[in-house]
Write an enzyme that holds these catalytic residues in place. Structure first.
Site, mmCIF file in Angstrom:
data_model
loop_
_atom_site.group_PDB
_atom_site.id
_atom_site.type_symbol
_atom_site.label_atom_id
_atom_site.label_comp_id
_atom_site.label_asym_id
_atom_site.label_seq_id
_atom_site.Cartn_x
_atom_site.Cartn_y
_atom_site.Cartn_z
ATOM 1 N N GLY A 11 27.349 77.006 50.363
ATOM 2 C CA GLY A 11 28.596 77.126 51.133
ATOM 3 C C GLY A 11 28.972 75.783 51.739
ATOM 4 N N VAL A 23 24.576 58.765 53.624
ATOM 5 C CA VAL A 23 23.518 58.574 52.612
ATOM 6 C C VAL A 23 23.861 57.373 51.726
ATOM 7 C CG1 VAL A 23 22.442 59.591 50.556
ATOM 8 C CG2 VAL A 23 22.803 61.003 52.597
ATOM 9 N N VAL A 24 25.113 57.348 51.271
ATOM 10 C CA VAL A 24 25.528 56.275 50.344
ATOM 11 C C VAL A 24 25.479 54.914 51.039
ATOM 12 C CG1 VAL A 24 27.485 55.378 49.006
ATOM 13 C CG2 VAL A 24 26.900 57.814 48.904
ATOM 14 N N ARG A 72 27.486 77.301 43.267
ATOM 15 C CA ARG A 72 26.272 78.111 43.287
ATOM 16 C C ARG A 72 25.810 78.174 41.830
ATOM 17 N NH1 ARG A 72 28.696 80.602 48.169
ATOM 18 N NH2 ARG A 72 27.150 80.130 49.749
ATOM 19 N N ASP A 103 20.296 76.990 53.602
ATOM 20 C CA ASP A 103 18.994 77.576 53.346
ATOM 21 C C ASP A 103 18.659 77.722 51.845
ATOM 22 O OD1 ASP A 103 17.949 80.701 53.274
ATOM 23 O OD2 ASP A 103 16.986 79.421 54.785
ATOM 24 N N THR A 125 25.530 73.792 57.299
ATOM 25 C CA THR A 125 26.066 75.152 57.156
ATOM 26 C C THR A 125 26.677 75.563 58.485
ATOM 27 O OG1 THR A 125 25.437 77.493 57.086
ATOM 28 C CG2 THR A 125 23.666 75.960 57.486
ATOM 29 N N ASP A 127 26.659 78.363 59.625
ATOM 30 C CA ASP A 127 25.897 79.493 60.171
ATOM 31 C C ASP A 127 24.809 79.058 61.160
ATOM 32 O OD1 ASP A 127 27.419 80.974 58.391
ATOM 33 O OD2 ASP A 127 25.893 80.900 56.822
ATOM 34 N N ASP A 129 21.766 78.449 60.601
ATOM 35 C CA ASP A 129 20.639 79.370 60.392
ATOM 36 C C ASP A 129 19.465 78.733 59.656
ATOM 37 O OD1 ASP A 129 21.846 79.074 57.947
ATOM 38 O OD2 ASP A 129 21.906 81.194 57.459
ATOM 39 N N ARG A 171 26.641 84.952 58.297
ATOM 40 C CA ARG A 171 25.696 85.683 57.433
ATOM 41 C C ARG A 171 24.741 86.519 58.295
ATOM 42 N NH1 ARG A 171 23.788 82.126 52.380
ATOM 43 N NH2 ARG A 171 22.596 81.070 53.971
ATOM 44 N N ALA A 186 34.114 86.149 75.855
ATOM 45 C CA ALA A 186 34.227 87.511 75.309
ATOM 46 C C ALA A 186 33.459 88.501 76.180
ATOM 47 C CB ALA A 186 33.668 87.540 73.886
HETATM 48 P P1 ADP Z 1 23.360 77.804 50.872
HETATM 49 O O1 ADP Z 1 22.678 76.537 50.489
HETATM 50 O O2 ADP Z 1 24.660 77.581 51.573
HETATM 51 O O3 ADP Z 1 22.425 78.738 51.616
HETATM 52 P P2 ADP Z 1 23.041 79.461 48.444
HETATM 53 O O4 ADP Z 1 22.099 80.409 49.085
HETATM 54 O O5 ADP Z 1 24.091 79.998 47.570
HETATM 55 O O6 ADP Z 1 23.802 78.541 49.532
HETATM 56 O O7 ADP Z 1 22.174 78.416 47.603
HETATM 57 C C1 ADP Z 1 22.784 77.372 46.894
HETATM 58 C C2 ADP Z 1 22.133 77.182 45.550
HETATM 59 O O8 ADP Z 1 20.749 76.810 45.730
HETATM 60 C C3 ADP Z 1 22.056 78.411 44.650
HETATM 61 O O9 ADP Z 1 23.243 78.625 43.935
HETATM 62 C C4 ADP Z 1 20.915 78.079 43.728
HETATM 63 O O10 ADP Z 1 21.336 77.265 42.657
HETATM 64 C C5 ADP Z 1 19.982 77.274 44.623
HETATM 65 N N1 ADP Z 1 18.888 78.162 45.078
HETATM 66 C C6 ADP Z 1 18.920 79.079 46.061
HETATM 67 N N2 ADP Z 1 17.745 79.734 46.170
HETATM 68 C C7 ADP Z 1 16.946 79.227 45.212
HETATM 69 C C8 ADP Z 1 15.593 79.466 44.789
HETATM 70 N N3 ADP Z 1 14.836 80.385 45.373
HETATM 71 N N4 ADP Z 1 15.107 78.718 43.766
HETATM 72 C C9 ADP Z 1 15.852 77.781 43.170
HETATM 73 N N5 ADP Z 1 17.138 77.507 43.519
HETATM 74 C C10 ADP Z 1 17.668 78.205 44.508
#
Ligand code: ADP
Length: 319
Positions: A11, A23-24, A72, A103, A125, A127, A129, A171, A186
């Site tokens: 996200g 970073v760059v 994703r 995460d 993120t 969130d 979280d 989430r 609130a």
């Molecule tokens: P966020 O990073 O915002 O939490 P996602 O949970 O969609 O978003 O994770 C982003 C991407 O990270 C996923 O589309 C996937 O490619 C990769 N990913 C997530 N969990 C795993 C996992 N257990 N093993 C390998 N790749 C993962």
């Protein structure tokens, strides 16, 4: 080490661009080459990799979203997919990777380190979280977006003497709801970490009306239920009429706040330092206002949970 890469994944969050820039610029400042991977892990598998220059990240510190775009990737969850990704990095002479994301993206990074690639995770993120850090990039901006919305809703709620339910993202985490509820004044805040008591909510609404209160604002985190569901419950159980407002994706967009730009710059630069110093399975974060590094694996050890002091305070101040 001569060459590293950076990607944004999962996200999107305001401030990701400021982190990419950090970073760059830090990598180039330290004499490294740095490549950008487009479209997250999916782009990595597909070899969407380009060398970046100082100018590639000019004029982006103030922009929401991510110039590297995000995605994703289901394929990356498979070993085969991750081996393809590694092959692309090797082809491009890349020795380490900075992953900016949430995460899930951190889990992906941990899986890559298991295959021998040094990775550092930069938490981004809305969130908030990610375990081990008090602050993720994007949270502050999203929070300010929510506050802005609550202030506006409060105007109409007061004029019409109405109860409003505002649904916020997060989430499974209640941070955004809790901070926004506290900062927005609130009356009731529903978070996934704490069981809500319906009679309590009803009692508070009724006693507020009883003492001449002109309006009420209830914040519900998406991880608890939708605003529509809560409205339906209040009507059915107590005959209380409400209006709902679902803030949705506006919470993910917009120009990052000063705070998010600053921490994105600090986290991004720290990630490069960690790689240069030879550590390669690390998460970056903030504890007690200090930028810290810790084991990437620790992110998945145990949940930090909600700030219960803040939760208690929000209740005390909204009597
Ligand atoms: P966020 O990073 O915002 O939490 P996602 O949970 O969609 O978003 O994770 C982003 C991407 O990270 C996923 O589309 C996937 O490619 C990769 N990913 C997530 N969990 C795993 C996992 N257990 N093993 C390998 N790749 C993962």
């Amino acid at each position: 080490m001569k060459k590293i890469a950076v990607l944004t994944s999962g996200g999107d969050a305001p401030g990701m661009n400021a982190a990419v820039r950090a970073v760059v610029r830090k990598a180039i400042y330290e004499g490294l080459e740095v490549a950008g991977v487009f479209n997250g892990y999916q782009g990595l598998i597909e070899g969407k990799i380009e060398l970046l220059q100082l100018g590639s990240v000019g004029d982006i510190i103030q922009r929401g979203g991510t110039i590297l775009r995000s995605a994703r990737s289901a394929e990356f969850r498979t070993l085969e997919g991750r081996e393809k990704a590694l092959k692309q990095l090797k082809l491009n002479g890349i020795e380490a990777l900075v992953v900016i994301g949430g995460d899930g993206s951190f889990r992906g990074a941990l899986e890559l380190t298991a295959l021998g690639l040094p990775c550092v995770g930069v938490p981004a993120t809305i969130d908030n979280d990610i375990n081990g850090t008090e602050l993720t990039i994007g949270f502050d901006t999203a929070l300010n977006t929510v506050i802005d919305a609550i202030d506006k809703i409060r105007d109409t709620a007061t004029s019409h003497e109405r109860t409003f339910i505002v649904e916020v993202m997060g989430r499974d985490a209640g941070d955004l709801a809790l901070w926004a509820g506290l900062a927005g004044g609130a009356e009731t805040i529903l978070v996934p970490e704490e069981k809500y008591e319906l009679p309590n909510i009803i009692e508070r609404l009724k006693s507020g009306t009883g003492r001449g209160k002109k309006h009420s604002i209830i914040i519900v985190a998406e991880g608890v239920m939708s605003a529509a569901e809560l409205a339906e419950i209040l009507k059915r159980e107590a005959g209380i009429e409400t209006r709902i407002s679902v803030l949705g994706h506006i919470q993910r967009g917009g120009s990052p706040s000063a705070r998010d730009r600053v921490i994105a710059s600090q986290y991004g630069a720290k990630a490069v330092e960690v790689l240069i110093e030879g550590r390669g399975s690390i998460a970056i974060g903030m504890r007690n206002h200090v930028v810290v590094e810790y084991e990437l694996a620790d992110v998945f050890e145990q949940s930090d949970g909600l700030d219960m002091d803040m939760y208690k305070l929000s209740k005390e101040l909204s009597i």
